[in-house]
Design a protein around this motif. Structure first.
Motif, short mmCIF file in Angstrom:
data_model
loop_
_atom_site.label_atom_id
_atom_site.label_comp_id
_atom_site.label_asym_id
_atom_site.label_seq_id
_atom_site.Cartn_x
_atom_site.Cartn_y
_atom_site.Cartn_z
N VAL A 4 17.45 23.42 14.68
CA VAL A 4 17.06 24.50 13.78
C VAL A 4 15.56 24.37 13.50
O VAL A 4 15.09 23.29 13.14
N THR A 5 14.81 25.45 13.71
CA THR A 5 13.36 25.38 13.49
C THR A 5 13.03 25.63 12.02
O THR A 5 13.43 26.64 11.44
N VAL A 6 12.32 24.68 11.44
CA VAL A 6 11.97 24.72 10.02
C VAL A 6 10.45 24.69 9.90
O VAL A 6 9.82 23.71 10.30
N ALA A 7 9.86 25.77 9.41
CA ALA A 7 8.40 25.86 9.34
C ALA A 7 7.90 25.60 7.92
O ALA A 7 8.36 26.25 6.98
N LEU A 8 6.98 24.66 7.79
CA LEU A 8 6.33 24.41 6.49
C LEU A 8 5.15 25.36 6.38
O LEU A 8 4.23 25.31 7.19
N VAL A 9 5.19 26.23 5.37
CA VAL A 9 4.17 27.27 5.24
C VAL A 9 3.65 27.28 3.80
O VAL A 9 4.43 27.37 2.85
N GLY A 10 2.32 27.19 3.66
CA GLY A 10 1.75 27.25 2.31
C GLY A 10 0.27 27.55 2.37
O GLY A 10 -0.31 27.66 3.46
N ASN A 11 -0.33 27.67 1.21
CA ASN A 11 -1.79 27.80 1.15
C ASN A 11 -2.41 26.50 1.67
O ASN A 11 -1.79 25.44 1.56
N PRO A 12 -3.64 26.56 2.18
CA PRO A 12 -4.33 25.31 2.52
C PRO A 12 -4.35 24.38 1.30
O PRO A 12 -4.52 24.85 0.17
N THR A 38 -3.93 26.67 19.19
CA THR A 38 -4.13 25.34 18.64
C THR A 38 -2.78 24.64 18.58
O THR A 38 -1.77 25.27 18.32
N SER A 39 -2.77 23.35 18.81
CA SER A 39 -1.49 22.66 18.76
C SER A 39 -1.06 22.46 17.31
O SER A 39 -1.87 22.18 16.44
N LEU A 40 0.23 22.67 17.07
CA LEU A 40 0.79 22.45 15.74
C LEU A 40 1.52 21.11 15.76
O LEU A 40 2.02 20.69 16.79
N ASN A 41 1.60 20.48 14.60
CA ASN A 41 2.44 19.28 14.50
C ASN A 41 3.90 19.69 14.51
O ASN A 41 4.32 20.50 13.68
N VAL A 42 4.64 19.15 15.47
CA VAL A 42 6.07 19.43 15.54
C VAL A 42 6.82 18.12 15.74
O VAL A 42 6.43 17.32 16.59
N ARG A 43 7.85 17.89 14.93
CA ARG A 43 8.69 16.71 15.15
C ARG A 43 10.14 17.06 14.93
O ARG A 43 10.47 17.86 14.06
N GLU A 44 10.98 16.43 15.73
CA GLU A 44 12.42 16.66 15.56
C GLU A 44 13.05 15.48 14.84
O GLU A 44 12.76 14.33 15.14
N ILE A 45 13.88 15.81 13.86
CA ILE A 45 14.61 14.78 13.12
C ILE A 45 16.06 15.24 12.97
O ILE A 45 16.39 16.38 13.28
N THR A 46 16.91 14.33 12.53
CA THR A 46 18.29 14.70 12.23
C THR A 46 18.57 14.34 10.78
O THR A 46 18.17 13.28 10.32
N HIS A 47 19.18 15.28 10.07
CA HIS A 47 19.56 14.99 8.68
C HIS A 47 20.94 15.57 8.42
O HIS A 47 21.18 16.74 8.69
N GLY A 48 21.85 14.73 7.90
CA GLY A 48 23.22 15.18 7.63
C GLY A 48 23.88 15.76 8.87
O GLY A 48 24.64 16.72 8.80
N ALA A 158 18.63 20.30 1.15
CA ALA A 158 18.59 21.76 1.00
C ALA A 158 18.41 22.44 2.37
O ALA A 158 19.05 23.45 2.66
N VAL A 159 17.55 21.85 3.21
CA VAL A 159 17.32 22.41 4.54
C VAL A 159 18.59 22.32 5.37
O VAL A 159 19.02 23.30 6.00
N ALA A 160 19.23 21.13 5.37
CA ALA A 160 20.45 20.94 6.18
C ALA A 160 21.56 21.87 5.70
O ALA A 160 22.30 22.44 6.51
N ALA A 161 21.67 22.04 4.37
CA ALA A 161 22.69 22.94 3.83
C ALA A 161 22.43 24.37 4.28
O ALA A 161 23.35 25.08 4.70
N MET A 162 21.18 24.79 4.22
CA MET A 162 20.85 26.15 4.62
C MET A 162 21.08 26.35 6.12
O MET A 162 21.55 27.40 6.56
N ALA A 163 20.78 25.30 6.90
CA ALA A 163 20.94 25.39 8.36
C ALA A 163 22.40 25.52 8.75
O ALA A 163 22.72 26.07 9.80
#
Ligand code: GDP
Ligand code: MG
Length: 277
Positions: A4-12, A38-48, A158-163
Motif C-alpha cells: 500500500v503506497t503511503v505518501a507523507l505530505v506537508g508544508n516544508p 528528483t528522487s524521492l525517499n521511498v522505503r517499504e516496511i511491514t506493520h501489523g 492508523a495507517v495499517a487499519a486504513m490500509a
C-alpha cells in the motif's frame, strides 16, 4: 493491494523527513523514485501484517504551486494518487498548515492527519481538540513528536487499519451554490471525455483544479478545446457573480473553513474566551 503506497505530505519543515525516518527505521535501502525527475525517499516496511510503501514527498504549500521547489511534490500529488495520504502538520502553526489540508481534502484520497511538533505545542500551553479536528477533517488524527519518535506506533496502527478497510466516501468542502454548480458542470464534461478512468472524487478534484486555473492540469486537457472553452466561460460567469476571480474565491472558502475550524479546535491555556473544555 500490496504494498500500500503511503505518501507523507506537508508544508516544508513540518517534519515529514524526520517522520519518514522514524517510521521506516533502517529496514530497507532508500530507493530512487523513477517517475519524477528528483528522487524521492521511498522505503517499504511491514506493520501489523500489512506491506507499506512509505514515500517522503518534498514539502509543498499548495497542490497548485508554481514554484520550482514545490514542483516535485505537486507533480507527485497530481500524477501518482497514493493509496493513503499522511498529511503532516506543524501543530504549532496550524493556521498555516491547514491551508494545504483543505486542498488535500479535495483530492478525495484516504487521509490521516498527523499533528507533529506536539512537544512545541505542549510547551507553548496550547491544547488541540483532536476529536473535533478528526470529525471536521474527515480523517483520523494522530499526535506525534518525530524528533523523539513519539506517536510513531500509533501512526503505523492508523495507517495499517486504513490500509485494511474499504475507503469511506471522502468528505468534501462545500462551496457556494454558483461554484458548486460550475464544478458539477465541469465534472460532467470531464466524465464524458474520460468515462473509464475517473471516479466521482477524482473528477470533482480535477474540475476544482481546472476552475482554479491549475496550469499543469489544464495542459493535460489542452487537446479538448470545448472543455477549455467551458472552463473560461465558467470563470467569467463566476467573476461576474462574485467580483473575485475563481482562484481567490476558492482560496477564500478554504481559509474560511480552516479559520473557523481553528477557532473551535485550538485553545491557549489561560484564555477565558476559549471554546472547549
Ligand atoms: P520536512 O521539511 O517536513 O522534511 O521537515 P524535517 O523532517 O526536515 O524537519 C524540519 C526541522 O524540524 C528539523 O530541524 C527537525 O529536527 C525538526 N523537527 C521535526 N519533527 C519535530 C518535532 O516533532 N518536534 C520538534 N521540536 N522538532 C521537530
Ligand atoms: Mg523533508
Amino acid at each position: 493491494k500490496s504494498p500500500v503506497t503511503v505518501a507523507l505530505v506537508g508544508n516544508p519543515n513540518a517534519g515529514s523527513t524526520s517522520l519518514f525516518n522514524a517510521l521506516t527505521g533502517a529496514q530497507s535501502a532508500v530507493a530512487n523514485y523513477q517517475r519524477v525527475t528528483t528522487s524521492l525517499n521511498v522505503r517499504e516496511i511491514t506493520h501489523g501484517g500489512v506491506s507499506l510503501r512509505i514515500v517522503d514527498v518534498p514539502g509543498i504549500f499548495s497542490t497548485s504551486s508554481q514554484s520550482p521547489e514545490e514542483k516535485v511534490g505537486c507533480d507527485y500529488i497530481h500524477d501518482e494518487e497514493p493509496d493513503i495520504i499522511v498529511n503532516v502538520l506543524d501543530a504549532g502553526h496550524l493556521d498555516r498548515s491547514l491551508f494545504l489540508t483543505t486542498q488535500l481534502i479535495e483530492t478525495g484520497l484516504p487521509r490521516i492527519t498527523v499533528l507533529n511538533m506536539m512537544d512545541e505545542v505542549r510547551r507553548a500551553g496550547i491544547r488541540i481538540d483532536t476529536t473535533l479536528l478528526a470529525s471536521a477533517l474527515g480523517s483520523p488524527v494522530v499526535e506525534t513528536c518525530a524528533l523523539k519518535k513519539e506517536g510513531v506506533d500509533a501512526l503505523l496502527d492508523a495507517v495499517a487499519a486504513m490500509a485494511s478497510t474499504t475507503p469511506a466516501t471522502p468528505m468534501r468542502l462545500h462551496y457556494d451554490s454558483h461554484l458548486e454548480a460550475a464544478i458539477e458542470r465541469v465534472q460532467q464534461h470531464l466524465s464524458t471525455l474520460h468515462p473509464q478512468e475517473l471516479s466521482p472524487a477524482r473528477s470533482r478534484w480535477l474540475a476544482i483544479k481546472m476552475l482554479e486555473g491549475d496550469d499543469e492540469i489544464l495542459r493535460h486537457e489542452s487537446n479538448h478545446a470545448d472543455l477549455i472553452g467551458e472552463i473560461k466561460g465558467e470563470q467569467t460567469a463566476l467573476a461576474h457573480e462574485h467580483d473575485e476571480d475563481t482562484a481567490s474565491l476558492l482560496a477564500s472558502a478554504r481559509f474560511a473553513f480552516s479559520n473557523g475550524l481553528l477557532r473551535e479546535a485550538r485553545q491557549q491555556e489561560g484564555d477565558p474566551t476559549a471554546g472547549f473544555k
